[in-house]
Design an enzyme around this catalytic site. Structure first.
Site, PDB file in Angstrom:
ATOM      1  N   CYS A   1      30.873  30.749  39.469  1.00  0.00           N
ATOM      2  CA  CYS A   1      29.544  30.911  39.854  1.00  0.00           C
ATOM      3  C   CYS A   1      28.600  30.743  38.650  1.00  0.00           C
ATOM      4  O   CYS A   1      29.066  30.201  37.672  1.00  0.00           O
ATOM      5  CB  CYS A   1      29.569  32.563  40.270  1.00  0.00           C
ATOM      6  SG  CYS A   1      29.329  33.465  38.817  1.00  0.00           S
TER       7      CYS A   1
ATOM      8  N   GLU B   1      37.064  34.569  35.155  1.00  0.00           N
ATOM      9  CA  GLU B   1      36.572  34.002  33.933  1.00  0.00           C
ATOM     10  C   GLU B   1      35.927  34.720  32.888  1.00  0.00           C
ATOM     11  O   GLU B   1      36.089  34.530  31.744  1.00  0.00           O
ATOM     12  CB  GLU B   1      35.566  32.627  34.370  1.00  0.00           C
ATOM     13  CG  GLU B   1      35.969  31.992  35.646  1.00  0.00           C
ATOM     14  CD  GLU B   1      35.447  32.227  36.904  1.00  0.00           C
ATOM     15  OE1 GLU B   1      34.957  31.604  37.870  1.00  0.00           O
ATOM     16  OE2 GLU B   1      35.708  33.646  37.260  1.00  0.00           O
TER      17      GLU B   1
END
Length: 163
Positions: A117, A81
């Site tokens: 995360c 990401e």
């Protein structure tokens, strides 16, 4: 010939991207899409110029038995990401979707309950991405509304660790 639905089409592309990953624990692939155009892609790997775990032959987090979702400062890699976000212009990401696919390195199975995360969530929020779509298996996925799940439901206030 039967056409694949659009969401799984983009998830299939993200899955192809993860094959470039160099993590020997879990590999992820991410793509950012806006208005049916791929803005950028990202996979898990060490920062440019540094050796990857696949080159070193070990994962520090695995060696130290660090649980999933914790102590990411011990990881050599930049997450998929993050790599997709740094490769795009913010103006292109405002209102975009991020497609995310993860596989366990040792088995090739999809990462169960995969989720960005805490650090990636922060980057996704600041990038202006509105939706994250995560593959659970070849045909099933979860759609995450960034406003509701990452902003309004701020797990960092509850000290929730991992994912």
């Amino acid at each position: 010939m039967e056409r694949r639905d659009k969401i799984n089409y983009y998830l299939d592309i993200a899955e192809t991207v993860l094959e470039r990953g160099t993590c020997i624990r879990r590999n992820f692939g991410a793509i950012i899409v806006k208005n049916d155009q791929i803005i950028s892609t990202g996979y898990v790997g060490a920062p440019r110029g540094r050796k990857n775990c696949s080159d070193l032959g070990y994962c520090t987090r695995e060696k130290l038995k660090i649980p999933r979702g914790q102590r990411y400062e011990m990881c050599r890699s930049v997450h998929a990401e993050m790599n997709a976000i740094v490769a795009a212009e913010r103006t292109d990401m405002i209102g975009a979707q991020l497609y995310l696919v993860g596989r366990e390195y040792s088995t090739g199975e999809y990462v169960k309950g995969a989720n960005p995360c805490a650090m990636c969530k922060r980057l996704i929020i600041n990038a202006g991405i509105t939706t994250v779509i995560v593959r659970d298996d070849k045909d099933n996925y979860r759609t995450i509304d960034v406003q509701k799940e990452f902003i309004d439901n701020d797990e960092s206030l509850d000290e929730i660790m991992g994912y």
